[in-house]
Motif scaffolding. Structure first.
Motif, PDB file in Angstrom:
ATOM      1  N   ARG A 261      36.211  34.519  83.136  1.00  0.00           N
ATOM      2  CA  ARG A 261      34.981  34.270  83.891  1.00  0.00           C
ATOM      3  C   ARG A 261      35.295  33.620  85.242  1.00  0.00           C
ATOM      4  NH1 ARG A 261      32.540  32.273  80.019  1.00  0.00           N
ATOM      5  NH2 ARG A 261      33.003  30.054  80.366  1.00  0.00           N
ATOM      6  N   TYR A 262      36.265  32.712  85.225  1.00  0.00           N
ATOM      7  CA  TYR A 262      36.699  32.058  86.465  1.00  0.00           C
ATOM      8  C   TYR A 262      37.262  33.078  87.463  1.00  0.00           C
ATOM      9  CZ  TYR A 262      40.678  30.207  89.153  1.00  0.00           C
ATOM     10  OH  TYR A 262      41.624  29.962  90.121  1.00  0.00           O
ATOM     11  N   LEU A 263      38.103  33.984  86.964  1.00  0.00           N
ATOM     12  CA  LEU A 263      38.685  34.994  87.855  1.00  0.00           C
ATOM     13  C   LEU A 263      37.605  35.894  88.443  1.00  0.00           C
ATOM     14  CD1 LEU A 263      41.886  36.055  85.861  1.00  0.00           C
ATOM     15  CD2 LEU A 263      41.731  34.522  87.823  1.00  0.00           C
ATOM     16  N   LYS A 264      36.606  36.224  87.625  1.00  0.00           N
ATOM     17  CA  LYS A 264      35.507  37.061  88.104  1.00  0.00           C
ATOM     18  C   LYS A 264      34.712  36.336  89.192  1.00  0.00           C
ATOM     19  CE  LYS A 264      31.613  39.821  86.346  1.00  0.00           C
ATOM     20  NZ  LYS A 264      30.508  39.210  87.091  1.00  0.00           N
ATOM     21  N   GLU A 265      34.417  35.052  88.944  1.00  0.00           N
ATOM     22  CA  GLU A 265      33.682  34.268  89.935  1.00  0.00           C
ATOM     23  C   GLU A 265      34.496  34.086  91.208  1.00  0.00           C
ATOM     24  OE1 GLU A 265      32.775  30.652  87.970  1.00  0.00           O
ATOM     25  OE2 GLU A 265      31.245  31.530  86.650  1.00  0.00           O
ATOM     26  N   LEU A 266      35.811  33.904  91.042  1.00  0.00           N
ATOM     27  CA  LEU A 266      36.691  33.762  92.203  1.00  0.00           C
ATOM     28  C   LEU A 266      36.620  35.005  93.082  1.00  0.00           C
ATOM     29  CD1 LEU A 266      39.059  32.234  93.691  1.00  0.00           C
ATOM     30  CD2 LEU A 266      40.597  33.553  92.238  1.00  0.00           C
ATOM     31  N   GLY A 267      36.716  36.185  92.449  1.00  0.00           N
ATOM     32  CA  GLY A 267      36.651  37.427  93.208  1.00  0.00           C
ATOM     33  C   GLY A 267      35.318  37.599  93.911  1.00  0.00           C
ATOM     34  N   GLU A 268      34.228  37.324  93.213  1.00  0.00           N
ATOM     35  CA  GLU A 268      32.902  37.463  93.815  1.00  0.00           C
ATOM     36  C   GLU A 268      32.722  36.494  94.973  1.00  0.00           C
ATOM     37  OE1 GLU A 268      30.419  36.783  90.484  1.00  0.00           O
ATOM     38  OE2 GLU A 268      30.578  38.860  89.699  1.00  0.00           O
ATOM     39  N   GLN A 269      33.216  35.287  94.799  1.00  0.00           N
ATOM     40  CA  GLN A 269      33.097  34.283  95.854  1.00  0.00           C
ATOM     41  C   GLN A 269      33.922  34.692  97.074  1.00  0.00           C
ATOM     42  OE1 GLN A 269      34.495  30.272  94.902  1.00  0.00           O
ATOM     43  NE2 GLN A 269      32.479  29.499  95.476  1.00  0.00           N
ATOM     44  N   PHE A 270      35.121  35.219  96.825  1.00  0.00           N
ATOM     45  CA  PHE A 270      35.951  35.669  97.946  1.00  0.00           C
ATOM     46  C   PHE A 270      35.252  36.794  98.715  1.00  0.00           C
ATOM     47  CE2 PHE A 270      38.935  38.795  99.639  1.00  0.00           C
ATOM     48  CZ  PHE A 270      39.663  38.009 100.515  1.00  0.00           C
ATOM     49  N   VAL A 271      34.700  37.780  98.006  1.00  0.00           N
ATOM     50  CA  VAL A 271      34.025  38.908  98.655  1.00  0.00           C
ATOM     51  C   VAL A 271      32.855  38.410  99.497  1.00  0.00           C
ATOM     52  CG1 VAL A 271      32.660  40.986  98.246  1.00  0.00           C
ATOM     53  CG2 VAL A 271      34.740  40.588  96.918  1.00  0.00           C
ATOM     54  N   ALA A 272      32.026  37.539  98.912  1.00  0.00           N
ATOM     55  CA  ALA A 272      30.866  37.041  99.645  1.00  0.00           C
ATOM     56  C   ALA A 272      31.284  36.256 100.881  1.00  0.00           C
ATOM     57  CB  ALA A 272      30.011  36.175  98.721  1.00  0.00           C
ATOM     58  N   ARG A 273      32.295  35.397 100.700  1.00  0.00           N
ATOM     59  CA  ARG A 273      32.761  34.567 101.808  1.00  0.00           C
ATOM     60  C   ARG A 273      33.373  35.430 102.926  1.00  0.00           C
ATOM     61  NH1 ARG A 273      32.591  29.667 104.469  1.00  0.00           N
ATOM     62  NH2 ARG A 273      34.662  29.020 105.177  1.00  0.00           N
ATOM     63  N   ALA A 274      34.231  36.366 102.562  1.00  0.00           N
ATOM     64  CA  ALA A 274      34.901  37.216 103.561  1.00  0.00           C
ATOM     65  C   ALA A 274      33.886  38.074 104.308  1.00  0.00           C
ATOM     66  CB  ALA A 274      35.957  38.086 102.894  1.00  0.00           C
ATOM     67  N   ASN A 275      32.973  38.676 103.564  1.00  0.00           N
ATOM     68  CA  ASN A 275      31.972  39.530 104.210  1.00  0.00           C
ATOM     69  C   ASN A 275      31.097  38.721 105.165  1.00  0.00           C
ATOM     70  OD1 ASN A 275      33.050  41.541 102.692  1.00  0.00           O
ATOM     71  ND2 ASN A 275      31.250  41.869 101.401  1.00  0.00           N
ATOM     72  N   HIS A 276      30.744  37.516 104.759  1.00  0.00           N
ATOM     73  CA  HIS A 276      29.940  36.651 105.628  1.00  0.00           C
ATOM     74  C   HIS A 276      30.702  36.318 106.906  1.00  0.00           C
ATOM     75  CE1 HIS A 276      27.273  33.427 106.897  1.00  0.00           C
ATOM     76  NE2 HIS A 276      28.329  32.628 106.970  1.00  0.00           N
ATOM     77  N   GLN A 277      31.986  35.979 106.776  1.00  0.00           N
ATOM     78  CA  GLN A 277      32.787  35.652 107.953  1.00  0.00           C
ATOM     79  C   GLN A 277      32.881  36.850 108.908  1.00  0.00           C
ATOM     80  OE1 GLN A 277      36.269  34.453 105.805  1.00  0.00           O
ATOM     81  NE2 GLN A 277      35.858  32.266 106.045  1.00  0.00           N
ATOM     82  N   VAL A 278      33.040  38.039 108.342  1.00  0.00           N
ATOM     83  CA  VAL A 278      33.112  39.246 109.177  1.00  0.00           C
ATOM     84  C   VAL A 278      31.802  39.445 109.924  1.00  0.00           C
ATOM     85  CG1 VAL A 278      33.257  41.760 109.117  1.00  0.00           C
ATOM     86  CG2 VAL A 278      34.865  40.390 107.785  1.00  0.00           C
ATOM     87  N   LEU A 279      30.682  39.339 109.209  1.00  0.00           N
ATOM     88  CA  LEU A 279      29.376  39.561 109.842  1.00  0.00           C
ATOM     89  C   LEU A 279      29.105  38.539 110.942  1.00  0.00           C
ATOM     90  CD1 LEU A 279      27.013  40.531 106.889  1.00  0.00           C
ATOM     91  CD2 LEU A 279      27.755  41.965 108.780  1.00  0.00           C
ATOM     92  N   GLU A 280      29.457  37.274 110.689  1.00  0.00           N
ATOM     93  CA  GLU A 280      29.232  36.241 111.697  1.00  0.00           C
ATOM     94  C   GLU A 280      30.002  36.543 112.975  1.00  0.00           C
ATOM     95  OE1 GLU A 280      27.287  33.284 111.821  1.00  0.00           O
ATOM     96  OE2 GLU A 280      26.311  34.504 110.284  1.00  0.00           O
ATOM     97  N   HIS A 281      31.256  36.943 112.837  1.00  0.00           N
ATOM     98  CA  HIS A 281      32.056  37.264 114.018  1.00  0.00           C
ATOM     99  C   HIS A 281      31.532  38.499 114.723  1.00  0.00           C
ATOM    100  CE1 HIS A 281      34.907  34.291 112.477  1.00  0.00           C
ATOM    101  NE2 HIS A 281      35.525  34.342 113.636  1.00  0.00           N
ATOM    102  N   LEU A 282      31.074  39.487 113.963  1.00  0.00           N
ATOM    103  CA  LEU A 282      30.518  40.679 114.587  1.00  0.00           C
ATOM    104  C   LEU A 282      29.268  40.341 115.382  1.00  0.00           C
ATOM    105  CD1 LEU A 282      30.945  43.356 111.757  1.00  0.00           C
ATOM    106  CD2 LEU A 282      32.169  43.258 113.937  1.00  0.00           C
ATOM    107  N   ARG A 283      28.426  39.447 114.839  1.00  0.00           N
ATOM    108  CA  ARG A 283      27.221  39.033 115.573  1.00  0.00           C
ATOM    109  C   ARG A 283      27.590  38.307 116.857  1.00  0.00           C
ATOM    110  NH1 ARG A 283      25.317  37.175 110.301  1.00  0.00           N
ATOM    111  NH2 ARG A 283      24.001  38.792 109.368  1.00  0.00           N
ATOM    112  N   GLU A 284      28.588  37.434 116.782  1.00  0.00           N
ATOM    113  CA  GLU A 284      29.028  36.717 117.977  1.00  0.00           C
ATOM    114  C   GLU A 284      29.578  37.687 119.018  1.00  0.00           C
ATOM    115  OE1 GLU A 284      31.837  33.783 116.799  1.00  0.00           O
ATOM    116  OE2 GLU A 284      30.440  32.756 115.447  1.00  0.00           O
ATOM    117  N   GLN A 285      30.351  38.655 118.560  1.00  0.00           N
ATOM    118  CA  GLN A 285      30.892  39.649 119.483  1.00  0.00           C
ATOM    119  C   GLN A 285      29.786  40.442 120.142  1.00  0.00           C
ATOM    120  OE1 GLN A 285      33.767  42.169 117.554  1.00  0.00           O
ATOM    121  NE2 GLN A 285      35.472  40.833 118.056  1.00  0.00           N
ATOM    122  N   GLU A 286      28.800  40.853 119.342  1.00  0.00           N
ATOM    123  CA  GLU A 286      27.705  41.661 119.872  1.00  0.00           C
ATOM    124  C   GLU A 286      26.914  40.864 120.901  1.00  0.00           C
ATOM    125  OE1 GLU A 286      25.869  45.103 120.484  1.00  0.00           O
ATOM    126  OE2 GLU A 286      27.514  44.811 119.047  1.00  0.00           O
TER     127      GLU A 286
END
Length: 1565
Positions: A261-286
């Motif tokens: 369960r921990y590994l599953k939560e770790l993966g989900e948290q990483f995906v959410a965090r990484a995607n958020h960081q990408v979107l934030e930078h894309l908004r700043e770039q735009e």
């Protein structure tokens, strides 16, 4: 943390990768500890590499740059690999009291005097020595020394960290804690195990924490770990993501549910965090995006490379001075571009960069300098992108308007814009413009071409173009010599002197803070005696910089090639031959380079590499297998400057930096089958064969059995999202399929895939798509691929006009290839099916072709060429060189290479319209004459102007328009006759030979140069024939015409063999004029418009009105060849004979070109559509004929050899536009060619004439009753003949109300029970009743007169005897026959061209010449919607109809397009360019049938989704087109709202609204 690593690799990374791809990004994971042994993970060099990679990630990533997995282990502390001298002395002083410790440290570190300042280097243990205990002891000794030195203040806190921190703390500090910008690109995942301290001494717990060598707990490491966690929590709490796990003895067991369960939560948290960081930078770039960010990025990239190249520049001062002197001398007048050439590696790039840096000083004036290091970026790697970026930069620098969108669509227009821009900048007389283009060899399109099409042979004043190219092998330098013929334009870059070479080495060493010992320096100079080759010197430096002062180096290679082989051997020794060979092989084999993420994916698919890597240990995962990234990073570091980083398609790609290194790699690693293997793996990767969970078998040495493992490589769909295409796959995959020999895959998945074609076209444009077919098509022995390529070429005008959009591309291809779907099912048939499948899923309103109706490949049209900005006024062929010269209204001349269909030269110089071009000198020279009163001689191969002649004319615009140009190539003399003067010049010297002045009051209308008689013959407006010596210009005789009276000459043509001139006159006479007299040849019914003779002078064509008459040469002159004339429907403008006299091509004002067979006595073979404007020019070259118009900037090239070939579909030959269709398109009816008293019945399925109906009079209009199977033919006599279509029974005749009253138009009611026949001012309404064997026509039931001076132009009739009719002036009326009432409707602004009633007879639609469509409510007698539609090409509505369900209106426009209009809300739903005017539209159950002027029958289905959610604008890519809808309901609501606000204003407005209709009286007869 191995379980966490694998969990992220398996599930989280692929999700983030897909997300990034959808946003046009590439996702790369750099985990240098994955897949390697623990000893390598803690290696000294590994620590340095980790920190370097961390810096690279932070520099390049726009999203997550650093992710740490922190558990309960602090990790080992690595021994520093290098200690600086002062730090070493501080440590040594503290170890002096401990001799054994000092001896250990001194043995493991050696002083390197070559470092500046000197350093101490850690020495690796010998193979016989054991690393573990001594390494631990060394670490402990250094720690104690550093602790004491720090206490005494001899070293800093940062230096102390080097001996105490673990790799993990170094990485977290570098990636997170030491940052000042608090960037959120970092994340730390913390695993906390509850109650671990209670079980810390248990064996299962000791595996999770740091232990000493004796197995006991390492308390110091645990304390440091606690401190590290505290620092993170205190300084960056936002990035810390903690996970708390309960203690369990089997905590890391996969079956442990809490851990899973921990590994599953770790993966989900990483995906959410990484995607958020990408979107934030894309908004700043735009938010911070600049309008021309791509251009500024391109400029910065090349400036950065230039700065690097000039850091160590030395020597060349004399060459720089000479170049500066040459630039200053040529600055004020036209001059040739300069070319710097020399062998690879000689230093051309550094010299070009130095020139750019010093240009203002070299020219002694302000300059704008544009520098491009070609091949070092995507835009500088192909000619299109290169020219576009240069044009944008120059326009910005000089404050000029940027290139418009329509220029950027076609490369030919960009070339013309570039040449015009250079002259515009030159005329500003301000700052000089210097364009430096380094390494012309690296432009892909130039290397494949026969010429450099955009290279100006001469630069105007204050414009300088400096190029560099490699010498030694046949290549670009030889191609450039064809254009730049001036020998002084070429400057050789020679080697440096020996002293300069040594100076360069010293500069490079100083820049890298290195030096050499005297012995090493002597060895270096001895290995490079007098070497001045900068490339070789650079290689020597790269080797020498690695020498420590205690190193005893081996002698260096004497040549660059040997040095590169030495480099490869050293890399192989360090990293293994297989890995080096495959890595370098993949990079060189790629088309544009590989990103690091791509390279690691490719290596993960290479079984040979993986078997070698995992030879001594097993991979860490049982589910997936990857190439260890650390091995690549080590190799990349050792490759150093051998790798270049190039921005391509938004990504940074790795390529080999030096051409010589590329050649060695190809020779060493890509010989024989190895080359195909490398391309095969690359093809597997870019095709996505092993992505998205597809496992691949491999047998690893230590396992001994096949393993089916997921390689976790990036997925490779064509589209990552609706708007993001996989550009890397599009450009790389075909290249690798070809070179790996996978031709069937290339055919099916690339060139034969509609998905691929559309994706490549939409993302890269039609030119890029055609380039792919030209590159890869020849490798396939498949004629079908050629058909697709030719079809794409035919699609080009529509795609340039409307923009590359999927629906347009699919429609165009389907409508051209459907002819071949049955005969070529394997490829073309599949393409058609794929297109139809796409249409079925299309979410937008779209017209779907149900058959072929556009000209198919293999037909007469070879190409449509666009690129000129003004109308075309002159054309000439160079048959030998396969060139076409085009002159335009704005004075520019374009030279087209017809093999490559590219503009190779833009000839600038004329300031007025080009009137004539004459090609001679075996196709290598052209003479042009212009309204600016100059003649210019050009070299077609180089594009250079040889001389200019001013004819002495004035600038008065009222100068006579009558003039002619004649050339005597044998005598090398050109004659120009204009008004009442003739001038002759020598073609070699440009000297005036003679000048003749005639009678200004009686200007010469025709002039002929009769070479066989050495005579010039002129004919004046008054009929005076004068004879002049062509050598001296002296008068030799004069006489008046005897055969012609009271007529003015209109045209003339010389007949050299007979020594005569044939002259046409204003009243139709044709006279044969010779020095001895004249005789009447023929009397035509109208004025002679033109005269043309065949190449062998055996045939003569005379154009008059709408006809052309052919004459055959005989001993007396000419006699009539055929009994009948060749006829058009509009005025004939020009004609031309084929090379074998078996064909004649005639062209008319209605844009039609007709091809006639002379061997078959004038049989019409084909009707071709010009460019939508009156055809004024024809030019023959063998079987090719070019057609152009003064009113169009495009021209078409036709290949008439198709006439002898079988055709996919034979179009019906109708020139009148009076076309009718029956039996669902099975039969087409139109006036017979050459006999308008007959109606041709054309069988569409067989493609041939089935029968002809005799009407005894000229046909004016045709209508078909589809249900009753009747053909109504309206005649010029006023009679309507009715032919039963299913049988040859008696023809019914409807007489006119008045004798000889021509019929204007006819119409049937929707139920076919009423027929309306309209004359100028009379309308008959007749009943059609069922009958046996055919219907009965009664009446006329009603006849009424309009009582108006204007004629009726369009009519429609309803079942209840109501008639709608439109007039030539735009007026519209609804007439109720039963009540004798007339209702004026609001008028159009011009002639009403078409009228149709809906099937339920509640609505009507009318169209007019000003492109206005009105939808009428027949109950209210008011319009519901008005739609005005205009574009710059053509205006007006040709035909219109309602769909069967009355939901839509289909309209054919005179701009050769069809539109679909919503009856419900007036929305424009679809626009389709069909390349020909549509004569009429007949609705079907789901679309329509429409015959076109091309002779094809359009069959289409209109597909409209039930809910139009997207509101897609069908005109978004239709350039220069505007549509506007007015709704009466909306206007009335707006008016009512206005009345509530201001009733007085509304009242005044109402009083002003008055009807503009003329009152009329209708008489019932």
């Amino acid at each position: 943390m191995d379980a966490e690593r694998e969990a992220l690799q398996s599930t989280a990374f692929p999700e983030v990768q897909t997300f990034c791809q959808k946003n046009g990004l590439m996702f790369e994971v750099v985990d240098l500890r994955w897949g390697i042994r623990n000893t390598e993970a803690t290696d000294h060099m590994t620590t340095e590499l980790c920190l370097e990679e961390l810096d690279r990630c932070r520099k390049t990533s726009i999203g997550p740059a650093f992710v740490a997995l922190l558990g309960d282990q602090y990790g080992p502390c690595p021994v520093p690999t290098l200690i600086e001298e002062k730090e070493w002395e501080a440590l040594r002083s503290q170890l002096a009291s401990k001799p054994r410790d000092l001896e250990l440290v001194a043995r493991r570190f050696r002083r390197d005097e070559n470092a500046v300042p000197p350093t101490y280097l850690l020495q690796a243990l010998g193979t016989a020595e054991t690393q573990g205990p001594e390494e631990a002891t060394l670490t402990s000794v250094l720690r104690s020394g550093a602790q004491e030195a720090r206490r005494l203040g001899l070293i800093t806190q940062e230096q102390w960290h080097r001996y105490h921190w673990s790799v993990i703390e170094w990485e977290i500090d570098r990636g997170l804690l030491s940052l000042t910008d608090r960037d959120q690109g970092a994340t730390v995942f913390l695993r906390e195990i509850q109650d671990l301290n209670k079980h810390i001494l248990e064996d299962c717990a000791l595996k999770m924490v740091d232990r000493l060598a004796d197995g006991c707990l390492d308390t110091d490491a645990q304390n440091l770990l606690s401190g590290l966690k505290g620092r993170i929590a205190d300084t960056q709490p936002g990035v810390l993501k903690a996970h708390h796990l309960p203690w369990s003895r089997d905590l890391v067991n996969p079956k442990n549910k809490a851990h899973a369960r921990y590994l599953k939560e770790l993966g989900e948290q990483f995906v959410a965090r990484a995607n958020h960081q990408v979107l934030e930078h894309l908004r700043e770039q735009e938010a911070g995006r600049q309008e021309l960010a791509w251009l500024y990025q391109e400029i910065r990239h090349h400036l950065g490379l230039s700065t690097e190249a000039t850091w160590t520049f030395c020597g060349r001062q004399e060459l720089l001075a000479q170049l500066g002197q040459r630039l200053r001398q040529s600055d004020g007048h036209p001059h040739s571009p300069l070319v710097l050439f020399g062998p690879p590696g000689i230093g051309k790039t550094a010299l070009m960069c130095k020139l750019a840096e010093q240009m203002p000083g070299l020219l002694d004036r302000k300059t704008v300098t544009v520098l491009r290091l070609l091949g070092m970026s995507q835009m500088s790697s192909d000619a299109r992108g290169l020219l576009q970026s240069i044009c944008f930069q120059v326009c910005l620098a000089y404050g000029l308007p940027l290139p418009p969108a329509q220029v950027l669509e076609a490369h030919a227009r960009v070339v013309q814009f570039f040449h015009t821009l250079l002259h515009t900048v030159s005329c500003r007389n301000f700052e000089s413009l210097v364009i430096l283009l380094d390494s012309m060899d690296d432009v892909e399109s130039i290397c494949r071409a026969r010429r450099v099409p955009w290279l100006p042979p001469r630069c105007p004043p204050r414009i300088h173009l400096i190029l560099s190219a490699c010498s030694g092998k046949p290549g670009i330098l030889d191609i450039m010599r064809q254009t730049l013929t001036d020998p002084e334009a070429y400057w050789e870059v020679k080697p440096l002197s020996g002293n300069q070479g040594q100076e360069m080495i010293q500069l490079l060493l100083a820049a890298s803070r290195r030096t050499l010992s005297p012995g090493q320096r002597e060895l270096l100079w001895a290995s490079l005696p007098e070497c001045g080759h900068p490339g070789r010197l650079r290689l020597a430096f790269e080797e020498a910089r690695k020498w420590a002062s205690f190193t005893i180096p081996a002698p260096l290679a004497s040549t660059a090639k040997e040095a590169i082989h030495q480099l490869c051997a050293r890399l192989e020794q360090t990293h293994g031959q297989l890995l080096v060979a495959h890595v370098l092989g993949y990079i060189v084999s790629s088309r544009h380079g590989l990103s690091e993420a791509e390279l690691k994916d490719v290596l993960s698919l290479d079984d040979e590499v993986l078997e070698a890597v995992y030879q001594d240990w097993t991979p860490p995962s049982k589910e997936l297998l990857r190439f260890p990234p650390l091995l690549w990073v080590r190799l990349r570091r050792d490759l150093g400057h051998c790798l270049a980083r190039r921005p391509v398609d938004g990504f940074t790609l790795l390529a080999i930096a030096h051409r010589q290194l590329t050649e060695v790699i190809q020779e060493r690693y890509l010989s024989g089958p190895e080359r195909a293997k490398r391309h095969g793996v690359l093809a597997d990767f870019f095709s996505g064969a092993w992505s998205q969970g597809t496992k691949k078998l491999i047998t690893l040495p230590l396992v001994g059995k096949p393993l089916n493992l997921d390689r976790k490589v990036a997925p490779q769909p064509l589209w990552f999202s609706d708007t993001v295409a996989n550009l890397r796959k599009l450009k790389e995959l075909p290249h690798h399929l070809v070179h790996s020999g996978r031709f069937e895959e290339l055919k099916q998945e690339v060139l034969g895939s509609m998905n691929w074609i559309s994706c490549r076209g939409v993302s890269g444009g039609i030119e890029g798509l055609l380039e792919d077919f030209d590159l890869y098509g020849p490798h396939l022995d498949c004629p079908e691929v050629g058909l697709v390529r030719d079809a794409l070429q035919l699609c080009r005008p529509a795609l340039e006009l409307r923009g590359m959009e999927r629906s347009i591309l699919y429609s165009e291809l389907l409508a051209r290839l459907h002819f071949f779907a049955t005969s070529h099912p394997a490829l073309v048939g599949q393409l058609c099916q794929q297109a139809q499948s796409w249409f079925r899923l299309c979410p937008h309103p779209v017209l779907v072709p149900l058959g072929g109706f556009l000209q198919p490949p293999g037909g007469p049209l070879r190409a449509t060429l666009t690129g000129c900005h003004k109308g075309i006024t002159a054309m000439g062929w160079s048959l030998e060189e396969k060139l076409l010269v085009v002159g335009t209204q704005d004075g520019l001349m374009a030279v087209w290479d017809m093999e490559e269909q590219q503009v190779i030269h833009i000839l600038t110089g004329h300031t007025g319209e080009v009137r004539s071009v004459k090609v001679f000198g075996k196709g290598t020279l052209v003479l042009s004459a212009s309204k600016d009163h100059t003649l210019r001689l050009w070299n077609l191969l180089s594009g250079q102007q040889k001389f200019t002649i001013w004819d002495g004319g004035s600038k008065d615009p009222t100068d006579p328009e009558i003039w002619s140009l004649h050339m005597d190539e044998a005598k090398k003399v050109v004659y120009l006759a204009s008004g009442s003067k003739i001038s002759a010049w020598n073609l070699e010297t440009a000297e005036l030979v003679f000048h003749i002045l005639g009678d200004a009051s009686d200007c010469w209308m025709c002039t002929a140069a009769l070479a066989s008689r050495a005579m010039l013959l002129t004919m004046s407006e008054g009929g005076v024939v004068s004879l002049w010596s062509s050598g001296t210009g002296k008068l030799q005789g004069r006489h008046h015409l005897s055969s012609i009276k009271e007529e003015t000459p209109t045209c003339g043509v010389s007949v050299q063999k007979q020594g005569k001139m044939v002259t046409g006159f204003s009243k139709g006479s044709i006279s044969l004029v010779s020095p001895g007299g004249d005789s009447l040849l023929e009397k035509l019914p109208e004025a002679v418009r033109f005269l043309v003779v065949s190449e062998d002078e055996s045939l003569l064509a005379a154009g008059f009105g709408r006809s052309v008459r052919i004459f055959l040469a005989d001993s007396q002159g000419f006699h009539r060849f055929m009994a009948t004339d060749l006829e058009h429907e509009d005025t004939v403008e020009i004609a031309g004979f084929g090379p074998e006299n078996n064909l004649i091509v005639t062209a008319s004002r209605d844009a039609l070109i007709q091809v006639w067979s002379l061997s078959e006595q004038g049989t019409l073979l084909d009707i071709l559509e010009g460019v939508g404007a009156p055809v004024s020019l024809l030019a023959w070259a063998g079987a090719l004929v070019a057609s152009a118009s003064q009113q169009s900037s495009s021209l078409k090239v036709w290949d008439l050899t198709y006439i002898q070939k079988p055709r996919a579909c034979t179009p019906f030959l109708d020139r009148t536009g009076l076309t009718a269709v029956s039996h669902n398109g099975s039969y087409v009816y139109f006036p017979k060619i050459g006999d308008k008293n007959k109606v041709t019945i054309w069988d569409s399925a067989e493609g041939e004439e089935q029968d002809a109906l005799d009407t005894s009079n000229e046909v004016r209009c045709l209508e078909v009753a589809q249900q009753a199977n009747l053909l109504f033919t309206g005649l010029v006599s006023g009679v309507v003949l009715v032919f039963p279509l299913n049988s040859r029974q008696d023809v019914m005749c409807i007489p006119p109300p008045e004798a000889r009253k021509a019929i204007n138009c006819m119409a049937l009611s929707k139920g076919e029970e009423r027929l309306a026949i309209a004359y100028d001012s009379i309308v008959l309404v007749l009943d059609i009743s069922p009958g046996d064997p055919c219907p009965v026509i009664d009446g006329p039931t009603y006849t009424f007169y309009t009582q108006l001076p204007e004629a009726i132009s369009s009519v429609a009739v309803l079942a209840d005897y109501r008639v709608i009719y439109g007039m030539t002036n735009g007026d519209l009326f609804l007439y109720e026959c039963a009540n004798s009432k007339v209702f004026p409707l609001e008028a159009h602004g011009s002639q009403v061209t078409c009228m149709q009633v809906s099937h339920k007879e509640q609505l009507a639609v009318s169209g007019s010449e000003e492109a206005l469509l009105c939808l009428w409510d027949l109950q209210a007698c008011k319009w519901r919607f008005q739609m005005s539609y205009t574009n710059s090409y053509c205006r007006g509505v040709q035909c219109v109809c309602f769909s069967k369900d009355d939901k839509y209106v289909y309209a054919g426009l005179k701009d050769r397009s069809i539109i679909v209009w919503s009856v419900l809300d007036g929305t424009l739903l679809a626009v389709q360019f069909v390349h020909a005017v549509v004569n009429r539209i007949i609705p079907t159950s789901n679309g329509f049938i429409a015959p076109t002027r091309h002779g094809y029958l359009i069959r289409e289905r209109f597909q409209c989704p039930s809910s139009r959610v997207s509101q897609q604008d069908p005109l978004k890519n239709f350039k220069k087109a505007v549509w506007k809808v007015k709704s009466r309901q909306r206007e009335e609501l707006a008016a009512a709202a206005g009345a509530l606000q201001d009733s007085r204003s509304a009242s005044a407005q109402g009083n002003e609204r008055k009807s503009n209709k003329r009152s009329q009286v209708c008489l019932l007869v």
